[in-house]
Design an enzyme around this catalytic site. Structure first.
Site, mmCIF file in Angstrom:
data_model
loop_
_atom_site.group_PDB
_atom_site.id
_atom_site.type_symbol
_atom_site.label_atom_id
_atom_site.label_comp_id
_atom_site.label_asym_id
_atom_site.label_seq_id
_atom_site.Cartn_x
_atom_site.Cartn_y
_atom_site.Cartn_z
ATOM 1 N N ASP A 1 0.864 -1.302 -0.096
ATOM 2 C CA ASP A 1 0.003 0.085 0.100
ATOM 3 C C ASP A 1 0.881 1.278 0.080
ATOM 4 O O ASP A 1 1.601 1.517 0.938
ATOM 5 C CB ASP A 1 -0.851 -0.067 1.360
ATOM 6 C CG ASP A 1 -1.891 0.958 1.219
ATOM 7 O OD1 ASP A 1 -1.793 2.017 0.439
ATOM 8 O OD2 ASP A 1 -2.943 1.247 2.245
ATOM 9 N N ASN B 1 0.641 5.824 -10.092
ATOM 10 C CA ASN B 1 -0.303 6.715 -10.485
ATOM 11 C C ASN B 1 -1.642 6.175 -10.024
ATOM 12 O O ASN B 1 -2.657 6.921 -9.758
ATOM 13 C CB ASN B 1 -0.488 7.356 -11.822
ATOM 14 C CG ASN B 1 -0.365 6.072 -12.814
ATOM 15 O OD1 ASN B 1 0.208 4.941 -12.605
ATOM 16 N ND2 ASN B 1 -1.269 6.241 -13.893
ATOM 17 N N LYS C 1 14.657 2.729 -2.582
ATOM 18 C CA LYS C 1 15.729 2.698 -1.948
ATOM 19 C C LYS C 1 16.173 1.510 -0.983
ATOM 20 O O LYS C 1 17.058 0.857 -0.824
ATOM 21 C CB LYS C 1 15.529 3.793 -0.635
ATOM 22 C CG LYS C 1 16.800 3.812 0.409
ATOM 23 C CD LYS C 1 16.110 4.517 1.615
ATOM 24 C CE LYS C 1 17.495 4.734 2.783
ATOM 25 N NZ LYS C 1 17.360 3.329 3.187
ATOM 26 N N SER D 1 5.322 8.507 -14.947
ATOM 27 C CA SER D 1 4.907 9.983 -14.657
ATOM 28 C C SER D 1 3.464 10.200 -15.460
ATOM 29 O O SER D 1 2.687 9.234 -15.588
ATOM 30 C CB SER D 1 6.218 10.794 -15.020
ATOM 31 O OG SER D 1 5.775 12.193 -14.846
#
Length: 323
Positions: free
Chosen positions: A85, A114, A145, A167
């Site tokens: 989530d 998105n 990361k 994007s």
């Protein structure tokens, strides 16, 4: 075999069929894979040849539906559901820990995030961040990361692991309000501008991730095109107010060009597997080809990329290193 040519009409499966050897033997993770999303269509294109396809989403029940649909089409596909989530930093950490515990390597991470964001009223998530910025940027940044060492470990002399940030062309119509990134302000909030800001962040992060990793991770950003996947009432209302949807809640095809989910997912698959963009990490794609000319000044500025990286580390309270 001649080099394939892709364009606005290319489908995700056509891209996958052009480069099956780029998929075979790979472990690929795709986020946001509910049945009506471009994430599902991306997974559908890769499932046939991937060694392992990890599908993620907020609901294990819906992930099981996605898994069943993929297995119905490709019975021998190796599919692994993973609950993730992006609205919850705790969920991101838990999911990343699971991935890092897998015995298999991780070659490609496709962050189709998105779909996790509602383009609607101002909302703070459980981490006290504006929900769109958090789900579309901070959480994908954190997840990347945490799994970066596993990604880097999959590299070979001829292959660099890839991370893809979905994007939007909407990024070109926005700007970053640096003050509200760490101190969200409802009085300054405009839904579509907050969305655009988060999508600028995606473009900048792809550039900076490639740079800071020294190319050990090749990161790409892209515009999938206008794809009518959202059925969330708040998002539909926002899109109606902008004219993208009709008063009846349908795509306004008279004023705007919409893609099918298959066409929309094609650019993501290109970013994930097309060998012709190897070593070009940081580029932006649209209509299944490199389209750096479409990137806004704000999303092209190296100073913005460095600043956003630093601000995001400050939000998380930890550094993103490449030991």
């Amino acid at each position: 075999m001649s080099s394939p040519t892709f364009d606005v009409n290319t489908t995700a499966k056509e891209v996958a069929a052009a480069f099956p050897d780029q998929i075979k033997g790979k472990t690929i993770l795709v986020t946001g894979t509910s049945l009506k999303s471009i994430g599902f269509t991306t997974a559908q294109a890769l499932a046939k040849d991937a060694d392992l396809l990890i599908i993620t989403g907020r609901s294990l029940e819906k992930l099981k539906e996605t898994e069943a649909a993929l297995k119905a089409e490709y019975p021998s596909a190796n599919i692994r559901p993973l609950t993730l989530d992006l609205a919850s930093r705790a969920s991101v950490r838990k999911a990343a820990a699971e991935v890092n515990a897998y015995t298999e390597p991780l070659h490609v991470g496709i962050l189709i995030h998105n779909a996790a964001s509602v383009i609607g009223a101002f909302k703070l998530n459980e981490d006290k961040l504006e929900s769109q910025f958090s789900s579309n940027h901070v959480s994908p940044f954190l997840f990347t990361k945490l799994v970066a060492p596993k990604l880097i470990a999959s590299a070979t002399p001829t292959f660099a692991p890839r991370v893809i940030f979905v994007s939007s062309g909407a990024h070109a119509h926005g700007a970053i309000d640096w003050d509200t990134l760490t101190a969200p302000d409802e009085s300054k909030y405009v839904p579509i501008m907050a969305y655009a800001q988060s999508k600028i962040a995606n473009v900048l992060t792809a550039k900076e991730l490639t740079k800071r990793s020294g190319g050990r991770i090749q990161a790409y950003s892209l515009h999938p095109g206008a794809v009518a996947t959202s059925e969330v009432p708040e998002t539909v209302v926002t899109l109606q107010s902008l004219g993208f949807y009709t008063p009846e809640g349908k795509p306004n095809t008279e004023k705007f060009s919409f893609k099918s989910r298959e066409q929309g997912a094609s650019t993501t698959v290109v970013a994930a597997i097309d060998p012709r963009i190897e070593g070009q990490g940081g580029v932006y794609l649209n209509d299944s080809v490199v389209a750096n000319e479409s990137v806004s000044a704000a999303a092209s500025d190296p100073a913005n990329a460095e600043r956003l990286w630093t601000v995001t580390e400050e939000i998380l309270g930890e550094k993103f290193t490449f030991a």
